[in-house]
Write an enzyme that holds these catalytic residues in place. Structure first.
Site, short mmCIF file in Angstrom:
data_model
loop_
_atom_site.label_atom_id
_atom_site.label_comp_id
_atom_site.label_asym_id
_atom_site.label_seq_id
_atom_site.Cartn_x
_atom_site.Cartn_y
_atom_site.Cartn_z
CG HIS A 122 46.32 42.02 43.77
ND1 HIS A 122 45.22 41.80 43.01
CD2 HIS A 122 46.46 40.91 44.55
CE1 HIS A 122 44.71 40.61 43.28
NE2 HIS A 122 45.45 40.06 44.22
CE LYS B 93 46.31 47.80 40.21
NZ LYS B 93 46.00 46.63 41.04
CE1 TYR C 88 43.71 46.71 37.28
CE2 TYR C 88 41.57 45.69 37.60
CZ TYR C 88 42.95 45.60 37.53
OH TYR C 88 43.56 44.39 37.71
CG ASP D 274 44.19 37.55 46.10
OD1 ASP D 274 45.31 37.79 45.60
OD2 ASP D 274 43.14 37.96 45.59
#
Length: 187
Positions: free
Chosen positions: A61, A70, A134, A172
């Site tokens: 992603h 992140k 995250y 995905d």
């Protein structure tokens, strides 16, 4: 806090210093002055947490328009975390690196992975379950949400599947091939 270089330029492992005794331990996970001195962001916009079972693969992603850096850590279990450099002007463009991240324990140190803007991110759950937290440097931007196919043949990521068939979302599973993906603009 120790900041460790990785094979990818600008991706860092962060190892907070732990203080402990027979009662347990304490660590400072984030300090804006320490992060700023290390060239890492000192402000984050959003925290995300996921719970997944063994074999779940999330990614790859990234966001366009409002890219997200992140800061990833594992709260329980273990994952194999992957960063892919999508910055066309980077010497590491199209390269990936994988890192085993585990929940801290009496014997496992705490490790966080810093993945800056301009990278795709994904992970595979190695333990029976895993919780991942995250921090991101920008908010979720649905219009800019993008996904590269986790098993893209050009990237050739060596996911440690060891007999596992990964469980992926439909988003995905329908990710773009790296060669066809809309990538971040060159700065």
């Amino acid at each position: 806090m120790q900041i460790i270089d990785t094979p990818l330029q600008d991706v860092k492992l962060v190892q907070p210093r732990r203080f402990g005794d027979d009662r347990g331990w304490f660590t400072e996970v984030f300090n804006e002055q320490t992060f700023e001195a290390a060239g890492l962001p000192r402000q984050f916009s959003q925290d995300n947490q996921s719970f997944s079972t063994k074999g779940v693969l999330r990614g790859l992603h990234y966001q366009l328009g409002r890219p997200q850096g992140k800061l990833v850590r594992v709260l329980s279990g273990a994952i194999w975390d992957v960063a892919v450099d999508l910055r066309a002007n980077s010497p590491d463009f199209g390269k990936w690196a994988g890192f085993t991240l585990t929940a801290p324990s009496a014997t496992n140190p705490m490790e966080l992975l810093w993945i800056p803007e301009g990278f795709a991110h994904g992970f595979l759950v190695l333990s029976d379950t895993a919780e991942v937290l995250y921090k991101t440097t920008d908010l979720y931007h649905p219009v800019g949400d993008r996904c590269i196919l986790w098993n893209d043949p050009q990237l050739n990521i060596a996911w440690p599947l060891e007999g596992l068939t990964p469980s992926v979302s439909s988003k995905d599973a329908n990710g773009k091939l790296f060669a066809e993906a809309e990538l971040p603009p060159v700065e």
